[in-house]
Design a protein around this motif. Structure first.
Motif, mmCIF file in Angstrom:
data_model
loop_
_atom_site.group_PDB
_atom_site.id
_atom_site.type_symbol
_atom_site.label_atom_id
_atom_site.label_comp_id
_atom_site.label_asym_id
_atom_site.label_seq_id
_atom_site.Cartn_x
_atom_site.Cartn_y
_atom_site.Cartn_z
ATOM 1 N N LEU A 1 24.915 13.781 -52.449
ATOM 2 C CA LEU A 1 25.254 14.927 -53.527
ATOM 3 C C LEU A 1 23.820 15.965 -53.875
ATOM 4 C CD1 LEU A 1 27.221 16.446 -54.462
ATOM 5 C CD2 LEU A 1 27.279 14.699 -56.444
ATOM 6 N N ASP A 2 23.189 15.505 -54.977
ATOM 7 C CA ASP A 2 22.207 16.750 -55.303
ATOM 8 C C ASP A 2 21.390 17.369 -54.788
ATOM 9 O OD1 ASP A 2 23.172 15.672 -57.367
ATOM 10 O OD2 ASP A 2 21.349 14.833 -58.006
ATOM 11 N N ARG A 3 21.238 16.709 -52.868
ATOM 12 C CA ARG A 3 20.914 17.152 -51.969
ATOM 13 C C ARG A 3 21.660 18.482 -51.183
ATOM 14 N NH1 ARG A 3 15.889 16.057 -48.991
ATOM 15 N NH2 ARG A 3 15.159 14.313 -49.739
ATOM 16 N N LEU A 4 22.904 17.807 -50.982
ATOM 17 C CA LEU A 4 24.174 19.771 -50.842
ATOM 18 C C LEU A 4 24.574 20.278 -51.637
ATOM 19 C CD1 LEU A 4 25.878 17.060 -49.035
ATOM 20 C CD2 LEU A 4 25.025 18.527 -48.039
ATOM 21 N N LEU A 5 24.282 19.519 -53.012
ATOM 22 C CA LEU A 5 24.165 21.317 -53.858
ATOM 23 C C LEU A 5 22.734 22.253 -53.901
ATOM 24 C CD1 LEU A 5 25.132 18.680 -57.110
ATOM 25 C CD2 LEU A 5 27.117 20.886 -55.711
ATOM 26 N N ALA B 1 16.450 13.677 -75.197
ATOM 27 C CA ALA B 1 16.902 13.170 -76.027
ATOM 28 C C ALA B 1 18.307 13.312 -75.233
ATOM 29 C CB ALA B 1 17.338 14.902 -76.497
ATOM 30 N N GLY B 2 18.894 12.978 -74.082
ATOM 31 C CA GLY B 2 19.747 12.689 -73.496
ATOM 32 C C GLY B 2 20.481 13.126 -73.192
ATOM 33 N N ASN B 3 20.338 14.897 -73.956
ATOM 34 C CA ASN B 3 21.031 15.787 -73.699
ATOM 35 C C ASN B 3 20.996 16.741 -71.528
ATOM 36 O OD1 ASN B 3 21.769 16.522 -76.101
ATOM 37 N ND2 ASN B 3 19.672 17.234 -76.622
ATOM 38 N N VAL B 4 20.406 16.366 -70.848
ATOM 39 C CA VAL B 4 20.381 16.274 -69.765
ATOM 40 C C VAL B 4 20.193 15.192 -69.032
ATOM 41 C CG1 VAL B 4 18.843 16.887 -67.823
ATOM 42 C CG2 VAL B 4 18.651 18.775 -68.994
ATOM 43 N N ALA B 5 20.630 14.241 -67.775
ATOM 44 C CA ALA B 5 21.166 13.342 -67.328
ATOM 45 C C ALA B 5 19.538 12.588 -66.608
ATOM 46 C CB ALA B 5 22.284 13.245 -66.337
ATOM 47 N N SER B 6 19.349 11.553 -66.890
ATOM 48 C CA SER B 6 17.953 11.109 -65.996
ATOM 49 C C SER B 6 18.267 11.378 -64.648
ATOM 50 C CB SER B 6 18.027 9.518 -67.375
ATOM 51 O OG SER B 6 19.073 8.412 -66.965
ATOM 52 N N PHE B 7 19.173 10.708 -64.716
ATOM 53 C CA PHE B 7 19.485 10.019 -63.009
ATOM 54 C C PHE B 7 19.274 12.445 -62.118
ATOM 55 C CE2 PHE B 7 23.269 11.387 -63.287
ATOM 56 C CZ PHE B 7 24.201 12.350 -62.720
ATOM 57 N N ARG B 8 20.000 12.825 -62.706
ATOM 58 C CA ARG B 8 20.097 14.243 -62.331
ATOM 59 C C ARG B 8 18.123 14.499 -62.457
ATOM 60 N NH1 ARG B 8 22.275 18.425 -59.285
ATOM 61 N NH2 ARG B 8 22.442 19.493 -61.290
ATOM 62 N N TYR B 9 17.387 14.214 -63.370
ATOM 63 C CA TYR B 9 15.471 14.721 -63.771
ATOM 64 C C TYR B 9 15.662 14.085 -62.461
ATOM 65 C CZ TYR B 9 11.356 15.366 -65.626
ATOM 66 O OH TYR B 9 10.081 15.456 -66.159
ATOM 67 N N GLU B 10 15.621 12.708 -62.484
ATOM 68 C CA GLU B 10 14.348 11.937 -61.874
ATOM 69 C C GLU B 10 14.923 12.082 -60.002
ATOM 70 O OE1 GLU B 10 16.367 7.618 -61.845
ATOM 71 O OE2 GLU B 10 15.452 7.862 -63.837
ATOM 72 N N HIS B 11 15.872 12.642 -59.259
ATOM 73 C CA HIS B 11 16.402 13.649 -58.503
ATOM 74 C C HIS B 11 15.458 14.523 -58.528
ATOM 75 C CE1 HIS B 11 20.481 11.179 -57.751
ATOM 76 N NE2 HIS B 11 19.640 10.596 -57.988
ATOM 77 N N LEU C 1 12.951 15.813 -60.004
ATOM 78 C CA LEU C 1 11.021 14.848 -59.644
ATOM 79 C C LEU C 1 11.074 14.085 -58.104
ATOM 80 C CD1 LEU C 1 10.244 12.912 -62.947
ATOM 81 C CD2 LEU C 1 9.613 15.479 -62.478
ATOM 82 N N SER C 2 12.174 13.493 -58.075
ATOM 83 C CA SER C 2 12.150 13.093 -56.035
ATOM 84 C C SER C 2 12.164 14.195 -55.601
ATOM 85 C CB SER C 2 12.748 12.758 -56.024
ATOM 86 O OG SER C 2 12.845 11.783 -54.554
ATOM 87 N N PHE C 3 12.786 15.201 -55.521
ATOM 88 C CA PHE C 3 12.714 16.563 -54.660
ATOM 89 C C PHE C 3 11.313 17.127 -55.041
ATOM 90 C CE2 PHE C 3 18.151 16.837 -54.717
ATOM 91 C CZ PHE C 3 17.831 15.503 -54.258
ATOM 92 N N LEU C 4 11.351 17.064 -55.788
ATOM 93 C CA LEU C 4 9.906 18.407 -55.840
ATOM 94 C C LEU C 4 8.259 18.152 -55.808
ATOM 95 C CD1 LEU C 4 8.674 20.325 -58.125
ATOM 96 C CD2 LEU C 4 8.068 18.186 -60.264
ATOM 97 N N GLU C 5 8.576 16.770 -55.690
ATOM 98 C CA GLU C 5 7.262 15.614 -54.885
ATOM 99 C C GLU C 5 7.591 15.607 -52.841
ATOM 100 O OE1 GLU C 5 3.559 14.492 -54.376
ATOM 101 O OE2 GLU C 5 4.350 14.338 -56.407
ATOM 102 N N GLU C 6 8.878 16.147 -52.828
ATOM 103 C CA GLU C 6 8.655 16.244 -51.136
ATOM 104 C C GLU C 6 8.642 17.752 -50.800
ATOM 105 O OE1 GLU C 6 12.849 16.107 -48.683
ATOM 106 O OE2 GLU C 6 12.767 15.258 -50.477
ATOM 107 N N LEU C 7 8.680 18.362 -51.533
ATOM 108 C CA LEU C 7 8.027 19.800 -51.715
ATOM 109 C C LEU C 7 7.115 19.991 -51.479
ATOM 110 C CD1 LEU C 7 11.150 21.777 -53.288
ATOM 111 C CD2 LEU C 7 11.337 22.369 -51.256
ATOM 112 N N LEU C 8 5.574 19.683 -53.083
ATOM 113 C CA LEU C 8 4.666 19.498 -53.250
ATOM 114 C C LEU C 8 4.147 18.974 -52.240
ATOM 115 C CD1 LEU C 8 4.564 18.660 -56.899
ATOM 116 C CD2 LEU C 8 3.916 21.646 -55.795
ATOM 117 N N GLU C 9 4.465 18.127 -51.465
ATOM 118 C CA GLU C 9 3.913 17.372 -50.240
ATOM 119 C C GLU C 9 3.805 17.788 -48.802
ATOM 120 O OE1 GLU C 9 2.259 14.551 -48.067
ATOM 121 O OE2 GLU C 9 1.915 14.834 -49.893
#
Length: 292
Positions: free
Chosen positions: A92-96, A265-275, A277-285
């Motif tokens: 879903l986040d990839r599609l967004l 602080a719980g104001n940004v969902a951890s699962f969205r942030y993890e996604h 970071l995963s996308f970020l590493e993909e782009l950096l690679e």
């Protein structure tokens, strides 16, 4: 000549709806296009005496998607199920991100609400609402949200995208029963949907507008964007970026990062942030492998 839109490509023919009829057309040999024609492309045709047509001119595109391959899309309806199959929020986040990059407005449609055992919407749903995304909850069994979906599609060119088994074809059948699209179930062995749509087809809706029913998919490459640009594709991250200590912060290993503090602080969902970071590493690679 008459102007129309390509609704289907099959067997060497481009099927063009010109406001009167859908005609099988061939493309004039002298026409040169930089990209292959896609469903959704607007063209000018010459109608032949037998009712077929010849594409004489291809009009400029507003945008195009790679997968699914559709042109001139105004809205992407991203269809996921509450369960059967379970929602793949990474997809879903990839599609967004892909929709944002293509300049297409996303509408998240969470289907099969009738399968919720406790009649309570899961917490992750509200994460997307808080981030500012438009969201609909639907069920083709109870009719929940079908009228709202019809209103969202009216008068626009939309694409339905999402994993197989999420109910895209069933939603279109609920909107227009005359379509009689084949709907698939979920494979018990694989835990994901069986493909029932084999090609991209642009379908005309009763209230006006077009919608593309597309083959399901499960893996997508990120668009050709820079790693430093990724944060702009996550609204809740983009809203906080100005509070980071360093301009161009990647919100990863940098100190005094407003985004990381908000996640803690719980104001940004951890699962969205993890996604993210995963996308970020993909782009950096990708940038390491293919430097400018």
């Amino acid at each position: 000549m008459q102007e129309g839109v390509i609704t289907r490509i099959l067997g060497g023919y481009f099927y063009v709806h010109d406001g009167v009829a859908t005609r099988p057309c061939l493309i004039r040999g002298r026409i040169k296009t930089r990209e292959r024609l896609l469903v959704g492309d607007r063209v000018r045709i010459r109608v032949l005496p037998e009712g077929k047509g010849v594409i004489e001119e291809v009009l400029p595109r507003k945008n195009s998607l790679v997968r699914p391959p559709v042109a001139n899309v105004e809205q992407a309806v991203l269809v996921f199920a509450f369960c059967e199959p379970p929602p793949d929020l990474v997809l879903l986040d990839r599609l967004l991100v892909l929709a944002e990059d293509a300049g297409v407005s996303p509408l998240i449609c969470i289907n099969k609400a009738d399968l919720l055992s406790d009649h309570e919407e899961p917490a992750w749903l509200f994460v997307y609402e808080r981030a500012g995304y438009c969201l609909l909850v639907t069920s083709t069994v109870t009719g929940l949200g079908i009228r709202n979906l019809a209103e969202a599609l009216a008068g626009r060119i939309s694409v339905l995208a999402g994993p197989s088994g999420s109910g895209k074809s069933s939603l279109l059948n609920a909107l227009e029963p005359g379509l009689r699209l084949r709907a698939g179930d979920v494979s018990p062995r694989l835990g994901r949907g069986r493909h029932t749509t084999r090609e991209v087809t642009l379908l005309r809706l009763p209230r006006g507008g077009w919608v593309a029913d597309t083959p399901g998919f499960s893996v997508l490459d990120l668009p050709a964007i820079k790693a430093r640009e990724l944060g702009a594709y996550f609204p809740e991250i983009a809203a906080l970026a100005g509070g980071c200590r360093f301009p161009g912060c990647l919100h990863h290993r940098e100190p005094d990062c407003a985004v990381k503090e908000s996640v803690a602080a719980g104001n940004v969902a951890s699962f969205r942030y993890e996604h993210y970071l995963s996308f970020l590493e993909e782009l950096l690679e990708r940038e390491r492998e293919y430097p400018d």
